[in-house]
Design an enzyme around this catalytic site. Structure first.
Site: not given
Length: 326
Positions: A128, A153
């Site tokens: 990501s 995350y």
């Protein structure tokens, strides 16, 4: 030989699986169908994939030790596209343990499966743009430091990259990590801003604008992301050329869009103005994302072609049609 796509009922997973099926691949889709958002949307995505004779589905939770091996028993897999993960930056603050199970244990289970699978050619996995944290240098390059994440995350995604590097070093497992930048498009996730903006604008409800609108995002259309994923899958690290055989690429659009421009474009496509409620920056969020994609261009031929107006127009058309069926 089949390609395993984890997270096949998810947004990117469904599109990747469908693209593989359309080019004649056998695809085994795996998902745990959790209730992070409406499961009916995941079921509808799977219904599209089940229209293809080359698709089969396994329901399993990668966070459970041994679930992957049990679900795939008797199947011959030679490539893996690992997209399953607990998504969402802000949700990682509310429910951190789900990220440890899905993103850390889940990634480890995939690595263990791959290293024990004879003849496995390549593991492509989702990272990501969140790994860049509060990086002030733009555009973000794969050579930038990524050791200061601002959300759990992001930390789990960087940990996945480190685990993959280790397995490539120890076992020679060919791997490619892909850092996705704000992916959007039809069949997208309801928790994403563009989805909730569209819903609220159409329903005449106000929209929440964080950091008082002073944000930019490298919005990347789903078809461009899928093209990058398939190009990566088809071009594993060459044996001996890269040691360990592990690479990481940015997959973005290389054209950041100001949040307020994004909203006004969406309003124009819908044909309605909305009320804006300005709010401060949320914990774990960043002001800007901007992908340097030169490395992916050179190695994979990656070249995104969809501008924000075209991409949002396609999403609005899909949303209008899909919501009318509910």
């Amino acid at each position: 030989m089949a390609v395993l796509v984890t997270g096949a009922a998810g947004f990117i997973g469904m599109h990747v699986a469908e693209a593989l099926l359309r080019r004649g691949e056998e695809v085994v889709g795996l998902d745990n169908l959790n209730d992070y958002y409406d499961v009916s949307l995941k079921d509808d995505r799977l219904s599209l994939l089940r229209n293809h004779p080359g698709f089969s589905f396994v329901r399993a939770d990668l966070g459970e030790e041994g679930a992957l091996e049990a679900g795939l028993a008797g199947r011959v897999i030679d490539r893996v596209v690992h997209l399953a993960a607990q998504a969402g930056v802000r949700y990682s603050i509310q429910n951190p343990r789900s990220y440890a199970a899905s993103n850390l244990t889940g990634h480890l289970e995939v690595l263990e499966y791959c290293r024990h699978t004879a003849g496995l050619k390549h593991l492509v996995y989702a990272s990501s743009s969140s790994v860049y944290g509060g990086n002030k240098k733009v555009p973000f390059s794969e050579d930038d430091r990524v050791d200061a994440p601002v959300s759990l995350y992001a930390a789990t995604k960087k940990a996945d990259e480190l685990m993959s590097h280790t397995y490539a070093h120890l076992y020679g497992l060919p791997q490619t990590g892909l850092r996705f930048f704000t992916v959007y498009g039809p069949w997208g996730r309801p928790d994403m801003a563009y989805f909730s903006f569209t819903k609220n604008i159409m329903e005449g409800k106000p929209i929440r604008v964080f950091n008082h609108g002073k944000m930019r995002r490298d919005f990347t259309y789903i078809d461009d992301i899928v093209a990058g994923v398939l190009a990566a899958l088809d071009n594993p690290p060459e044996a001996g050329a890269e040691s360990p055989p592990h690479r990481v690429f940015n997959l973005g659009n290389n054209k950041p869009v100001a949040l307020m421009d994004f909203i006004t474009t969406l309003e124009g496509l819908i044909g309605k103005k909305s009320e804006w409620i300005y709010e401060p920056m949320q914990d774990g969020d960043v002001v800007e994302t901007y992908a340097d994609i030169e490395r992916a261009k050179a190695a994979l031929g990656y070249a995104p072609v969809t501008n924000i107006e075209e991409g949002l127009s396609r999403f609005v058309s899909w949303y209008t049609d899909y919501s009318s069926r509910e």
